[in-house]
Enzyme design. Structure first.
Site, PDB file in Angstrom:
ATOM      1  N   LYS A 186     -43.094   2.223  22.427  1.00 60.96           N
ATOM      2  CA  LYS A 186     -44.347   2.972  22.493  1.00 60.96           C
ATOM      3  C   LYS A 186     -44.181   4.298  23.238  1.00 60.96           C
ATOM      4  CE  LYS A 186     -46.070  -0.117  19.977  1.00 60.96           C
ATOM      5  NZ  LYS A 186     -46.729  -1.365  20.207  1.00 60.96           N
TER       6      LYS A 186
HETATM    7  C1  LIG Z   1     -47.076  -2.802  19.673  1.00 59.28           C
HETATM    8  C2  LIG Z   1     -48.397  -3.258  19.215  1.00 59.28           C
HETATM    9  C3  LIG Z   1     -48.994  -4.426  19.706  1.00 59.28           C
HETATM   10  C4  LIG Z   1     -48.268  -5.413  20.557  1.00 59.28           C
HETATM   11  O1  LIG Z   1     -47.757  -4.923  21.712  1.00 59.28           O
HETATM   12  P1  LIG Z   1     -46.598  -5.719  22.481  1.00 59.28           P
HETATM   13  O2  LIG Z   1     -46.570  -5.009  23.794  1.00 59.28           O
HETATM   14  O3  LIG Z   1     -45.343  -5.553  21.705  1.00 59.28           O
HETATM   15  O4  LIG Z   1     -47.027  -7.128  22.615  1.00 59.28           O
HETATM   16  C5  LIG Z   1     -50.275  -4.735  19.298  1.00 59.28           C
HETATM   17  N1  LIG Z   1     -50.939  -3.969  18.418  1.00 59.28           N
HETATM   18  C6  LIG Z   1     -50.406  -2.851  17.914  1.00 59.28           C
HETATM   19  C7  LIG Z   1     -51.201  -2.022  16.961  1.00 59.28           C
HETATM   20  C8  LIG Z   1     -49.109  -2.460  18.271  1.00 59.28           C
HETATM   21  O5  LIG Z   1     -48.560  -1.383  17.711  1.00 59.28           O
END
Ligand SMILES: *Cc1c(COP(=O)(O)O)cnc(C)c1O
Length: 398
Positions: A186
């Protein structure tokens, strides 16, 4: 994936603060921690950046979505409108809350559309789990209107949209509750982590308790306070939060670099007849993490991806077949495969998941290619990449 590109001395310093004291837990141990409160600092940074009144750090983006649902009162038997294009975590969160996902259409902005939501509403619909996909906000004015008209609870999964705004307001603050992810891929990362935000004090308290076995955290001795509700352990550790603090202090710079690079690449690809771009309702608010573009047909997008592969163009996502973000890859969900029974097994699915009619979403994701923007690209690197991309696309289209 800018967060991971910029891991450096700042992150190490924050982590060392924690390692030197050994206070790995976010609560208590006041003397031992020598003034270091990394989870609290991370929450303060996110409040400052987003303008949220309340923020609460948790163990992942997935648990942040689960917390957002629970805090807003969504659970057993509630029908929740969801998109077919999202990271699977959104839909897992609904299913494990006891909720029942109802799939609706997206539009070229890659998020649920107001019309899509409207068409999927039934008398049992309780909520909308809106996912701001690929770094930019959904069409909020229209969506808020539908939610208001039909009395639906709006929850935002902004897992990949920290840094995205709509008319000056951060994603995550339009609905009752919102969730961000800090996983490794992210815009800002702490390895594994997530953030819950809201402007509503009661919902914040719900989230704060839900994510730590119901503790209300009143006073300064966690463990000896009250437990108004049941919860679970979705806590973040101080080590993870420490990395997040350093990353949040870089987010404005990352966002600025992203946006400049996104614009540069967009101009380069604009010369090709037949390539169009995601129509973002508020372009200024785009976080710049992806350049999303469309080919005229699904078959052509597949050919372009093949050509990219053969000519060494990296960094492009073709979600339609290659990634875990589109419903065509979710056979386990469609067939309700889980290791233990869920509410949906007892209550029944609200739709025939194996025979969903989502022609618009199929056609849009079929034509879509998303280039992941790097904040550390040089102009030379972008020129080389753009030249290869343009040549590959032109070869397929001509
Ligand atoms: C990355 C993501 C998640 C989950 O996040 P994690 O930290 O990997 O559990 C949930 N929703 C969306 C839209 C994402 O891109």
């Amino acid at each position: 994936m800018p967060g991971m590109e910029l891991f450096g001395a700042e992150e190490r310093k924050e982590v060392m603060d924690v390692l030197e004291t050994g206070a790995l837990f976010r609560y208590n141990h006041d003397e031992m921690r020598q003034g270091h409160w990394k989870a609290k600092d991370l929450e303060a940074e996110v409040r400052k950046f987003t303008g949220a009144k309340f923020a609460h750090a948790v163990s992942s983006g997935s648990t942040a979505v689960a917390t957002a649902l629970a805090a807003a009162g969504i659970g057993h038997g509630d029908e929740v409108i969801v998109p077919p294009f999202t990271y699977i975590a959104s839909n897992e969160a609904v299913l494990y809350s006891g909720g029942l996902p109802v799939f609706a259409e997206i539009d070229e902005n890659l998020c649920l559309s107001a019309e899509g939501i409207k068409a999927a509403i039934t008398p049992k619909t309780k909520a909308v789990l809106l996912v701001h996909m690929c770094g930019a906000a959904a069409d909020m004015d229209a969506i808020l209107k539908v939610c208001e008209e039909h009395n639906l609870v709006l929850i935002e999964d902004a897992g990949q949209a920290l840094g995205a705004f709509y008319k000056g307001k951060s994603v995550g603050l339009f609905g009752k509750t919102g969730a961000f992810s800090f996983d490794f891929f992210k815009i800002t990362t702490c390895g594994e982590g997530g953030l819950f935000i809201t402007d509503d004090e009661q919902l914040y308290k719900n989230a704060d308790s839900f994510s730590d076995h119901g503790h209300d955290h009143v006073g300064n001795n966690r463990g000896m306070e009250n437990h108004p509700i049941l919860g679970f352990n979705y806590r973040i550790s101080e080590l993870h939060a420490a990395v997040g603090v350093a990353q949040m202090r870089k987010i404005s710079k990352i966002r600025e670099a992203n946006k400049a690079h996104q614009q540069y690449m967009k101009e380069k690809l604009s010369v090709i007849d037949g390539v169009t771009f995601r129509p973002v309702p508020d372009p200024e608010g785009d976080s710049g993490t992806f350049l999303n573009f469309f080919l005229p047909a699904t078959e052509l997008a597949g050919k372009v991806m093949k050509e990219f592969g053969e000519t060494g163009v990296g960094g492009c996502n073709y979600w339609y077949t290659n990634m875990y973000h589109f419903i065509n890859q979710w056979d386990h969900l469609k067939n309700l495969k889980s290791s233990a029974p869920l509410a949906i097994h007892h209550l029944g699915a609200p739709q025939d998941y194996n025979n969903l009619q989502l022609p618009k979403s199929q056609e849009i994701v079929g034509r879509l290619i998303s280039l992941g923007i790097r904040a550390t690209w040089t102009k030379e690197e972008m020129d080389v990449l753009a030249e290869k991309m343009v040549a590959a696309i032109k070869k397929v289209l001509n």
